[in-house]
Design an enzyme around this catalytic site. Structure first.
Site, PDB file in Angstrom:
ATOM      1  N   CYS A 232      19.092  36.752  42.882  1.00 48.92           N
ATOM      2  CA  CYS A 232      19.430  35.638  43.760  1.00 48.92           C
ATOM      3  C   CYS A 232      18.345  34.571  43.678  1.00 48.92           C
ATOM      4  O   CYS A 232      17.196  34.861  43.372  1.00 48.92           O
ATOM      5  CB  CYS A 232      19.523  36.122  45.196  1.00 48.92           C
ATOM      6  SG  CYS A 232      20.691  37.466  45.379  1.00 48.92           S
TER       7      CYS A 232
ATOM      8  N   ARG B 185      18.954  31.985  36.110  1.00 43.88           N
ATOM      9  CA  ARG B 185      18.590  33.344  36.499  1.00 43.88           C
ATOM     10  C   ARG B 185      19.827  34.207  36.758  1.00 43.88           C
ATOM     11  O   ARG B 185      19.721  35.406  36.941  1.00 43.88           O
ATOM     12  CB  ARG B 185      17.713  33.308  37.750  1.00 43.88           C
ATOM     13  CG  ARG B 185      16.359  32.632  37.486  1.00 43.88           C
ATOM     14  CD  ARG B 185      15.708  32.198  38.758  1.00 43.88           C
ATOM     15  NE  ARG B 185      15.192  33.316  39.508  1.00 43.88           N
ATOM     16  CZ  ARG B 185      13.933  33.692  39.527  1.00 43.88           C
ATOM     17  NH1 ARG B 185      13.061  33.027  38.829  1.00 43.88           N
ATOM     18  NH2 ARG B 185      13.535  34.711  40.236  1.00 43.88           N
TER      19      ARG B 185
ATOM     20  N   TRP C 191      23.523  36.905  43.391  1.00 45.84           N
ATOM     21  CA  TRP C 191      23.886  37.863  42.342  1.00 45.84           C
ATOM     22  C   TRP C 191      24.185  39.154  43.091  1.00 45.84           C
ATOM     23  O   TRP C 191      23.284  39.760  43.659  1.00 45.84           O
ATOM     24  CB  TRP C 191      22.722  38.020  41.370  1.00 45.84           C
ATOM     25  CG  TRP C 191      23.020  38.814  40.137  1.00 45.84           C
ATOM     26  CD1 TRP C 191      23.588  38.353  38.977  1.00 45.84           C
ATOM     27  CD2 TRP C 191      22.727  40.200  39.916  1.00 45.84           C
ATOM     28  NE1 TRP C 191      23.666  39.363  38.064  1.00 45.84           N
ATOM     29  CE2 TRP C 191      23.153  40.509  38.604  1.00 45.84           C
ATOM     30  CE3 TRP C 191      22.150  41.211  40.681  1.00 45.84           C
ATOM     31  CZ2 TRP C 191      23.019  41.780  38.054  1.00 45.84           C
ATOM     32  CZ3 TRP C 191      22.020  42.475  40.133  1.00 45.84           C
ATOM     33  CH2 TRP C 191      22.453  42.747  38.833  1.00 45.84           C
TER      34      TRP C 191
ATOM     35  N   GLY D 100      16.678  39.964  47.817  1.00 45.59           N
ATOM     36  CA  GLY D 100      16.049  41.277  47.966  1.00 45.59           C
ATOM     37  C   GLY D 100      17.030  42.297  48.484  1.00 45.59           C
ATOM     38  O   GLY D 100      18.243  42.108  48.398  1.00 45.59           O
TER      39      GLY D 100
ATOM     40  N   HIS E  67      21.119  63.712  12.894  1.00 42.70           N
ATOM     41  CA  HIS E  67      21.227  64.712  13.963  1.00 42.70           C
ATOM     42  C   HIS E  67      22.399  64.416  14.894  1.00 42.70           C
ATOM     43  O   HIS E  67      22.441  64.926  16.007  1.00 42.70           O
ATOM     44  CB  HIS E  67      19.917  64.785  14.746  1.00 42.70           C
ATOM     45  CG  HIS E  67      18.761  65.224  13.896  1.00 42.70           C
ATOM     46  ND1 HIS E  67      18.632  66.513  13.441  1.00 42.70           N
ATOM     47  CD2 HIS E  67      17.725  64.530  13.362  1.00 42.70           C
ATOM     48  CE1 HIS E  67      17.542  66.604  12.682  1.00 42.70           C
ATOM     49  NE2 HIS E  67      16.983  65.396  12.611  1.00 42.70           N
TER      50      HIS E  67
ATOM     51  N   LYS F  32      17.833  36.870  35.075  1.00 42.33           N
ATOM     52  CA  LYS F  32      16.576  36.728  34.347  1.00 42.33           C
ATOM     53  C   LYS F  32      15.492  37.659  34.881  1.00 42.33           C
ATOM     54  O   LYS F  32      14.821  38.344  34.127  1.00 42.33           O
ATOM     55  CB  LYS F  32      16.107  35.263  34.409  1.00 42.33           C
ATOM     56  CG  LYS F  32      14.836  34.980  33.627  1.00 42.33           C
ATOM     57  CD  LYS F  32      15.053  35.111  32.129  1.00 42.33           C
ATOM     58  CE  LYS F  32      13.792  34.952  31.327  1.00 42.33           C
ATOM     59  NZ  LYS F  32      13.931  35.478  29.955  1.00 42.33           N
TER      60      LYS F  32
HETATM   61  O1  M6R Z   1      10.377  40.030  33.315  1.00 47.69           O
HETATM   62  P1  M6R Z   1      10.336  41.349  32.628  1.00 47.69           P
HETATM   63  O2  M6R Z   1       9.718  41.292  31.291  1.00 47.69           O
HETATM   64  O3  M6R Z   1       9.728  42.437  33.479  1.00 47.69           O
HETATM   65  O4  M6R Z   1      11.861  41.748  32.439  1.00 47.69           O
HETATM   66  C1  M6R Z   1      12.223  42.986  31.935  1.00 47.69           C
HETATM   67  C2  M6R Z   1      13.677  43.001  31.529  1.00 47.69           C
HETATM   68  O5  M6R Z   1      14.501  42.757  32.629  1.00 47.69           O
HETATM   69  C3  M6R Z   1      13.980  41.954  30.448  1.00 47.69           C
HETATM   70  O6  M6R Z   1      13.160  42.114  29.338  1.00 47.69           O
HETATM   71  C4  M6R Z   1      15.458  42.061  30.007  1.00 47.69           C
HETATM   72  O7  M6R Z   1      15.672  43.261  29.350  1.00 47.69           O
HETATM   73  C5  M6R Z   1      15.824  40.865  29.142  1.00 47.69           C
HETATM   74  N1  M6R Z   1      17.097  40.369  29.539  1.00 47.69           N
HETATM   75  C6  M6R Z   1      15.883  41.191  27.706  1.00 47.69           C
HETATM   76  O8  M6R Z   1      16.272  40.122  26.917  1.00 47.69           O
END
Ligand code: M6R
Length: 606
Positions: A2, A27, A72, A99, A502, A601
């Protein structure tokens, strides 16, 4: 997740807040809303779908006191009722909230027993009802006391009809930034959305509450004791948050990588001694020598960077390294022995799972090094040391430039560790020379875009892919597969090539192509044998390999040659090729690239 935006000042805050929401739209969201105080009335509007729908509803409303929100969905479906603002029964109090209120069921039942009627399925709705019940004329106190009843994490902005020139904002384990300008104040969950108006910001820390009026901002701790906080400067430029001439932010960010990698290394080399001197890292050589084990926590793309770093720290520095996904790790009972040094990797510095993992480990006494892109983020503030990526704002939901900058920064740290322990000066200098070549080599990969686009178009009709690699190319394969999944919505399985026999090899046929990440020289021959096994089952193979790799042309269907470098740095170059491949497949399939469906994001909830 959000997004929150708020304005209090002398101008029409409705336009400013709507513009602010557009800036955090990347985001991810599914509905949006806004509340404003005009001529003693609290007005509110909410709508599902695009922001243009909300804009249409709002019309020419004008108000100097506005809070706005993009949602979101977590608790409750995507409906107008569940969109924010959430209100109390008398519609005097409006709350926008980011949150999760973990104890909302209990609070809701209690309020319902007291006769309160709920109109949404959200956890947020308990908050305006609680404030309304506590309110006795003191808005700030009512908010603070209501917040004390919540368990969970939040950032929120709140208006009360009877306090038209006042906004209360608060944060706990979720980002909230207050932007200060002459006689006006802006609020956002993302500093990128403020930079057009001001660079002077205050980041709220856990439990803090702020009262915003035309006179300025007063900040209080959770007990309502007034505190003074320094303002900080947002360093990046406005241009860094625009698309420029590119069709998508994602493409712009892929093409920025020669420069972002250069920035990650800038003034951090200590060539004469074949080592590095990293700003933000205040660890003495004897502290480094006392490290017995590394523990890396991270999620998603950052986890893949952590896996590459794991190989580097063991290969170059000879220190055992455990790499963990934060969301799993936080529910373990971690054994943090003396000598454990923790690296938390997060582009945003706001990922809830990584922050929770860090807090658990910190409570056990370990020191935390954050590898992070966002200045002022929760992780950067809570870590003992932070290595900043200096990649500039990453707007595309799919992480691209942050990943290669993470790898660059982590390789500097691995070099520092190795040199402090046993690596010779000459070996260190050779490694630095390989790093120095990277920006130009990445540019050469970008120059291959037309070739990669052609291959991507040819293979864009397939719905299932394997991405295979060994050693340094295994995390690279995971990252390459994640890119295709998230922006092209294609089922892409990242796998260690040696594991195929495997089980997963059962899935290989002419309808399931394999992208082979071949640039790890130590395992190249082994990988080639694995690719023969794929070819023997009629699987098509697209190879991303280093220049000079032999024996591929007769084995695979397509080859993309990237410049040669050391095995440790090869993930950077191969990933750029894989990013372009995913981008062009996504484009050909008509997928929404910058804001992939269902994704956000920064994942600021569990
Ligand atoms: O901000 P962060 O690096 O902690 O975010 C981690 C993941 O949410 C982030 O890398 C996500 O997997 C991306 N959408 C990948 O492109």
């Amino acid at each position: 997740m959000c997004g929150i935006y708020g304005y209090l000042g002398h101008r029409n805050g409705v336009k400013i807040a709507l513009d602010g929401l557009k800036r955090i739209e990347y985001r991810g969201y599914d509905s949006a809303g806004l509340a404003a105080i005009t001529e003693g009335k609290l007005e509110y509007f909410k709508e599902v779908g695009k922001l243009s729908e909300l804009e249409r509803l709002v019309g020419d409303l004008s108000s100097p006191t506005v809070i706005a929100h993009t949602r979101w969905a977590t608790h409750g479906r995507v409906t107008r009722e569940n969109a924010h603002p959430q209100l109390d029964e008398s519609k005097n109090i409006a709350v926008v909230f980011n949150g999760i209120i973990e104890n909302y069921q209990l609070l809701k039942e209690k309020l319902q027993q007291e006769g309160v009627t709920f109109v949404s399925e959200t956890d947020t709705e308990v908050l305006p009802h609680l404030i309304a019940r506590i309110y006795d004329g003191d808005f700030l106190k009512a908010v603070q006391q209501a917040l004390l009843l919540l368990h969970g994490s939040y950032a929120c902005a709140i208006l009360h009809r009877d306090h038209p020139n006042e906004m209360i904002v608060a944060a706990h384990s979720c980002p909230l930034v207050i932007g200060m300008a002459a006689q006006e104040t802006f609020v956002s969950s993302d500093p990128n959305a403020l930079v057009h108006h001001t660079r002077e910001v205050i980041y709220l820390s856990d439990g803090e509450v702020a009262k915003i009026t035309l006179e300025g901002v007063e900040i209080f701790d959770a007990t309502l004791a007034q505190i003074s906080k320094e303002t900080e400067q947002i360093l990046h430029s406005v241009e860094e948050t625009t698309k420029g001439n590119f069709e998508h932010y994602t493409l712009k960010e892929i093409f920025e990588q020669p420069q972002t990698i250069r920035n990650a290394m800038l003034s951090r080399f200590f060539e004469e001694y074949g080592t590095v001197a990293i700003d933000g890292l205040h660890i003495s050589a004897s502290d480094l020598l006392s490290i017995k084990r590394f523990l890396i926590v991270s999620c998603g793309t950052s986890f893949h960077a952590g896996l590459v770093a794991g190989y580097m720290l063991e290969d170059l520095a000879g220190v055992p390294t455990q790499v963990e996904i934060s969301s799993e790790f936080r529910y373990k009972n971690p054994i943090v022995q003396e000598g454990t040094f923790v690296i938390a990797i997060s582009q945003s510095g706001e990922t809830a799972d990584t922050i929770a993992a860090v807090r658990e480990i910190k409570a056990k006494g370990a020191k935390i090094l954050a590898v992070c892109n966002v200045q002022g983020s929760t992780l950067a503030r809570e870590a003992d040391n932070t290595l900043f990526l200096r990649a500039g704002p990453e707007i595309g939901v799919c992480s691209t430039k942050a990943f290669t900058s993470q790898l660059a920064v982590l390789s500097l740290f691995a070099l520092l560790m190795a040199r402090t322990k046993h690596m010779s000066k000459l070996e260190g200098q050779n490694f630095l020379h390989s790093l120095q070549k990277l920006p130009e080599q990445v540019q050469r990969v970008l120059d291959l875009a037309p070739q990669i686009e052609k291959i991507a178009k040819k293979y864009s009709r397939y719905d299932h892919f394997f991405f295979l690699g060994r050693r340094y190319m295994y995390p690279t394969a995971l990252e390459a597969a994640l890119k295709l999944k998230e922006i092209a919505y294609v089922n892409a399985n990242g796998y260690p090539a040696g594991e195929m026999k495997h089980g997963p090899i059962a899935l290989i046929d002419e309808e399931c192509p394999t992208v082979a990440l071949c640039a790890d020289k130590v395992t190249f021959d082994k990988l080639l044998s694995n690719l023969m096994e794929v070819k023997a089952r009629h699987g098509k193979v697209i190879a991303i390999a280093h220049e000079g790799a032999k024996g591929l042309e007769n084995t695979v269907d397509e080859v993309i040659y990237v410049p040669d470098t050391t095995d440790e740095l090869a993930p950077i170059l191969s990933t750029v090729a894989a990013q372009l491949f995913a981008y062009y497949v996504a484009k050909e399939r008509g997928a929404e690239i910058d804001r992939p469906r269902n994704l956000a994001k920064s994942v600021t909830v569990e």
